[in-house]
Design an enzyme around this catalytic site. Structure first.
Site, mmCIF file in Angstrom:
data_model
loop_
_atom_site.group_PDB
_atom_site.id
_atom_site.type_symbol
_atom_site.label_atom_id
_atom_site.label_comp_id
_atom_site.label_asym_id
_atom_site.label_seq_id
_atom_site.Cartn_x
_atom_site.Cartn_y
_atom_site.Cartn_z
ATOM 1 N N ARG A 147 0.845 -1.212 0.000
ATOM 2 C CA ARG A 147 0.000 0.000 0.000
ATOM 3 C C ARG A 147 0.872 1.251 0.000
ATOM 4 N NH1 ARG A 147 -4.874 1.808 4.290
ATOM 5 N NH2 ARG A 147 -5.078 3.910 3.474
ATOM 6 N N ASN A 152 -10.588 -4.541 -0.620
ATOM 7 C CA ASN A 152 -10.475 -3.502 -1.642
ATOM 8 C C ASN A 152 -9.516 -3.880 -2.746
ATOM 9 O OD1 ASN A 152 -12.167 -1.238 -1.230
ATOM 10 N ND2 ASN A 152 -11.053 -0.789 0.667
ATOM 11 N N CYS A 171 -19.222 -1.943 0.881
ATOM 12 C CA CYS A 171 -18.320 -0.893 1.366
ATOM 13 C C CYS A 171 -18.965 -0.212 2.559
ATOM 14 C CB CYS A 171 -18.093 0.113 0.249
ATOM 15 S SG CYS A 171 -17.207 1.583 0.768
ATOM 16 N N ASP A 172 -18.130 0.216 3.495
ATOM 17 C CA ASP A 172 -18.686 0.867 4.683
ATOM 18 C C ASP A 172 -18.771 2.392 4.572
ATOM 19 O OD1 ASP A 172 -16.084 1.719 4.895
ATOM 20 O OD2 ASP A 172 -15.722 0.865 6.870
ATOM 21 N N HIS A 202 -16.914 3.855 -4.101
ATOM 22 C CA HIS A 202 -16.063 5.032 -3.831
ATOM 23 C C HIS A 202 -16.254 6.090 -4.913
ATOM 24 C CE1 HIS A 202 -13.052 2.816 -0.938
ATOM 25 N NE2 HIS A 202 -14.305 2.750 -0.542
ATOM 26 N N TYR A 205 -14.990 10.038 -1.435
ATOM 27 C CA TYR A 205 -13.888 9.648 -2.319
ATOM 28 C C TYR A 205 -13.811 10.464 -3.597
ATOM 29 C CZ TYR A 205 -12.146 5.796 0.461
ATOM 30 O OH TYR A 205 -11.553 5.063 1.459
ATOM 31 N N ARG A 222 -0.805 7.962 3.848
ATOM 32 C CA ARG A 222 -1.817 7.322 4.694
ATOM 33 C C ARG A 222 -1.338 5.950 5.203
ATOM 34 N NH1 ARG A 222 -5.412 8.121 8.469
ATOM 35 N NH2 ARG A 222 -6.649 6.240 8.703
HETATM 36 P P1 NAD Z 1 -4.289 -5.766 6.965
HETATM 37 O O1 NAD Z 1 -3.080 -5.800 6.098
HETATM 38 O O2 NAD Z 1 -4.168 -5.443 8.401
HETATM 39 O O3 NAD Z 1 -5.002 -7.198 6.879
HETATM 40 C C1 NAD Z 1 -5.131 -7.932 5.721
HETATM 41 C C2 NAD Z 1 -4.786 -9.397 5.979
HETATM 42 O O4 NAD Z 1 -4.994 -10.120 4.754
HETATM 43 C C3 NAD Z 1 -3.309 -9.637 6.360
HETATM 44 O O5 NAD Z 1 -3.224 -10.335 7.577
HETATM 45 C C4 NAD Z 1 -2.753 -10.445 5.204
HETATM 46 O O6 NAD Z 1 -1.789 -11.385 5.583
HETATM 47 C C5 NAD Z 1 -4.006 -11.121 4.680
HETATM 48 N N1 NAD Z 1 -3.904 -11.606 3.308
HETATM 49 C C6 NAD Z 1 -3.282 -11.017 2.258
HETATM 50 N N2 NAD Z 1 -3.405 -11.764 1.158
HETATM 51 C C7 NAD Z 1 -4.132 -12.856 1.497
HETATM 52 C C8 NAD Z 1 -4.589 -13.999 0.792
HETATM 53 N N3 NAD Z 1 -4.346 -14.144 -0.516
HETATM 54 N N4 NAD Z 1 -5.292 -14.937 1.476
HETATM 55 C C9 NAD Z 1 -5.544 -14.797 2.783
HETATM 56 N N5 NAD Z 1 -5.139 -13.729 3.501
HETATM 57 C C10 NAD Z 1 -4.453 -12.773 2.868
HETATM 58 O O7 NAD Z 1 -5.315 -4.772 6.241
HETATM 59 P P2 NAD Z 1 -6.525 -3.891 6.830
HETATM 60 O O8 NAD Z 1 -6.119 -2.465 6.844
HETATM 61 O O9 NAD Z 1 -7.019 -4.493 8.079
HETATM 62 O O10 NAD Z 1 -7.613 -4.041 5.681
HETATM 63 C C11 NAD Z 1 -8.117 -5.273 5.270
HETATM 64 C C12 NAD Z 1 -8.935 -5.119 4.023
HETATM 65 O O11 NAD Z 1 -10.205 -4.539 4.303
HETATM 66 C C13 NAD Z 1 -8.308 -4.212 2.961
HETATM 67 O O12 NAD Z 1 -8.580 -4.746 1.670
HETATM 68 C C14 NAD Z 1 -9.063 -2.920 3.147
HETATM 69 O O13 NAD Z 1 -8.979 -2.115 2.003
HETATM 70 C C15 NAD Z 1 -10.433 -3.474 3.384
HETATM 71 N N6 NAD Z 1 -11.451 -2.569 3.927
HETATM 72 C C16 NAD Z 1 -12.541 -2.368 3.178
HETATM 73 C C17 NAD Z 1 -13.557 -1.571 3.618
HETATM 74 C C18 NAD Z 1 -14.726 -1.333 2.700
HETATM 75 O O14 NAD Z 1 -15.376 -0.339 2.816
HETATM 76 N N7 NAD Z 1 -15.016 -2.175 1.747
HETATM 77 C C19 NAD Z 1 -13.482 -0.964 4.872
HETATM 78 C C20 NAD Z 1 -12.333 -1.187 5.639
HETATM 79 C C21 NAD Z 1 -11.326 -2.003 5.163
HETATM 80 C C1 G6P Z 2 -13.137 3.574 4.277
HETATM 81 C C2 G6P Z 2 -13.392 2.899 2.978
HETATM 82 C C3 G6P Z 2 -12.588 1.636 2.883
HETATM 83 C C4 G6P Z 2 -11.116 1.937 3.089
HETATM 84 C C5 G6P Z 2 -10.903 2.646 4.407
HETATM 85 C C6 G6P Z 2 -9.470 3.124 4.481
HETATM 86 O O1 G6P Z 2 -13.682 2.831 5.332
HETATM 87 O O2 G6P Z 2 -14.742 2.589 2.758
HETATM 88 O O3 G6P Z 2 -12.824 1.057 1.631
HETATM 89 O O4 G6P Z 2 -10.353 0.748 3.078
HETATM 90 O O5 G6P Z 2 -11.743 3.759 4.509
HETATM 91 O O6 G6P Z 2 -9.171 3.513 5.754
HETATM 92 P P1 G6P Z 2 -7.669 3.691 6.264
HETATM 93 O O7 G6P Z 2 -7.863 4.139 7.648
HETATM 94 O O8 G6P Z 2 -7.025 2.312 6.136
HETATM 95 O O9 G6P Z 2 -7.017 4.682 5.379
HETATM 96 MN MN MN Z 3 -14.907 1.232 0.916
#
Ligand code: NAD
Ligand code: G6P
Ligand code: MN
Length: 440
Positions: free
Chosen positions: A93, A147, A169-170, A199, A263, A283
């Site tokens: 990232r 994501n 998405c949240d 987004h 976004y 970030r």
């Molecule tokens: P993070 O790096 O702390 O956690 C991600 C985990 O996924 C890690 O432990 C990593 O080892 C694991 N991983 C990576 N590739 C993998 C695979 N192929 N199989 C199994 N596990 C795997 O990340 P985070 O900041 O906690 O975010 C997690 C995800 O949630 C991100 O994609 C983030 O963008 C997403 N997210 C989405 C929303 C939304 O609105 N849709 C909101 C919040 C977070």
């Molecule tokens: C929001 C979005 C997520 C994104 C997150 C990033 O919740 O909906 O899709 O992953 O923000 O937050 P961060 O704190 O990791 O920048």
């Molecule tokens: Mn999102």
């Protein structure tokens, strides 16, 4: 009522403890018999897994719990996969954000070249998990919020069109919680219309239960303050998020007919975003020094103490929408929720094959889309450009096409020219060798 078996994919995620706390606190409406964490990084997940094991033993000993890197164990006998993986983790990232910034281009997790790079990494990881689920628990649902959700959704539409996956998405919900606070009402009482891509969307209606129009009052507030309010208890509370909520004021000014998703600032004010980003500390650095440290040290404290009595894990309020979604599928609640789904006419004058974010009614058989009618030229133009970026990324991944990925970057509204697109792309290719398909 039955009780459910859930696997959290991306068990080592910073969001896992918050989701588990939230699940634990909602056992009355969504009972769980089995909870499993799955990750492909054994060491990272073990910290979260061990702490959660202690927590669950103390607070919900009836729930069978384990954490594993073995797909057979993780995906057998489950009803739901809740997926939040980050392929390449924060190290990648950071590069997604810093490489575009070298060229004066927005460096962001899900928008612009960074989001494209992340998409190229995520597709394979998500398809792999979906395939495990279908092999070992063919009736299960995958609720994906990994994501970049827009690109992941397009990829699963193309590659696994019949799979039981719903992408969510949240952010819209997080904004609606703010809207409700601004208006002094309950978020569940807001009756909305919304359309867009993930987004990348707009509210066109916000009414209360009685049908009163709340848009005028909200617009008065947003015109001055954006969605910035002084709440401190949510995930989006730190200064860079507050800045994003304030900037909504300027995003709103471009089209005062609608209320925008936060976004859109990356597409409508990329120059401002670049000026206000430290290219050496983006970030990703803030999250690694903030949320990641907090969550992992809270986990380590539990492990060292051998008890979760004073545990610092916080219930993730936002994550309640995931339980609402699972409940809707399991108990046919027919709740109205914003989901990322194939358009197929729901936005009448927009590509029927696009994955769009719109309100849906969710029940046992999945989702039913609510038609959002025709959209104005401004939004249509922006969305056509952005959806083309997303589709080109997926085509590039499937075909291994350098040309299409270069076109995707060139078409992104955040990138000024084909020349800059190529420079950024070539740097991204070099650092993503372990994650992307080979491009020809
Ligand atoms: P993070 O790096 O702390 O956690 C991600 C985990 O996924 C890690 O432990 C990593 O080892 C694991 N991983 C990576 N590739 C993998 C695979 N192929 N199989 C199994 N596990 C795997 O990340 P985070 O900041 O906690 O975010 C997690 C995800 O949630 C991100 O994609 C983030 O963008 C997403 N997210 C989405 C929303 C939304 O609105 N849709 C909101 C919040 C977070
Ligand atoms: C929001 C979005 C997520 C994104 C997150 C990033 O919740 O909906 O899709 O992953 O923000 O937050 P961060 O704190 O990791 O920048
Ligand atoms: Mn999102």
């Amino acid at each position: 009522m039955r009780d459910f078996s859930i696997t959290i994919a991306g068990g080592g995620s910073t969001y896992t403890p918050g989701i588990i706390m939230m699940l634990l606190n909602h056992q009355d409406i969504f009972p769980i018999r089995k909870l499993c964490l799955y990750d492909n990084d054994e060491e990272r997940q073990a910290v979260i897994g061990e702490a959660c094991e202690i927590l669950l033993k103390e607070r919900a000993p009836q729930i069978e719990f384990e954490y594993t890197i073995d797909p057979v164990t993780a995906f057998t006998d489950i009803d739901f996969v809740m997926a939040h993986i980050r392929v390449g983790k924060y190290a990648m990232r950071e590069l997604d954000e810093k490489i575009p910034m070298k060229y004066g281009v927005v460096g962001q997790e899900t928008c612009g070249p960074g989001g494209i790079a992340y998409g190229m990494r995520s597709i394979g990881g998500i398809i792999e998990i979906l395939d495990y689920m279908e092999k070992y628990s063919p009736n299960a649902w995958m609720l994906n919020y990994s994501n970049p959700a827009a690109i992941v959704a397009e990829a699963t539409r193309r590659l696994r069109p019949d799979s039981k996956i719903i992408n969510i998405c949240d952010m819209p919900l997080g904004i609606m919680v703010r809207m409700a606070k601004i208006l002094g009402v309950d978020e569940k009482d807001l009756d909305i219309r919304y359309y867009g891509l993930n987004h990348f969307g707009w509210w066109t209606q916000i009414k209360d239960k009685e049908g009163n129009d709340l848009m005028p009052a909200l617009k008065e507030y947003v015109k001055e303050n954006g969605y910035d309010i002084s709440i401190t208890e949510d995930q989006h509370e730190d200064e860079s998020w507050r800045e994003t909520f304030r900037k909504v004021r300027d995003v709103y000014a471009v089209d005062p007919e609608t209320l925008p998703n936060t976004y859109l600032k990356y597409y409508l004010y990329p120059d401002y975003v670049v000026e206000h980003t430290d290219p050496k500390y983006t970030r990703a650095n803030q999250v690694m020094d903030g949320r990641e440290k907090e969550v992992f040290s809270a986990a380590k404290e539990i492990i060292e103490a051998g008890t979760a009595k004073d545990c610092k894990f916080m219930e993730d309020d936002h994550a309640l929408y995931i339980v609402d979604l699972a409940r809707a599928l399991a108990f046919n609640t027919k709740e109205k929720m914003l989901l990322i789904v194939p358009n197929e006419g729901a936005i009448e004058n927009f590509d029927p094959t696009a994955m769009v974010e719109i309100p849906c009614i969710v029940g046992k058989d999945g989702f039913e889309k609510i038609n959002q009618g025709r959209i104005p030229q401004f939004q249509k133009g922006l969305m056509e450009q952005q959806v083309s970026v997303e589709k080109l990324v997926v085509e590039a991944w499937i075909e291994g096409s350098y040309q299409k990925l270069w076109q995707a970057l060139t078409l992104s509204k955040t990138v000024p020219s084909a020349k800059v697109a190529k420079q950024i792309l070539d740097e991204l290719i070099a650092v993503n060798k372990d994650y992307w398909p080979e491009l020809k």
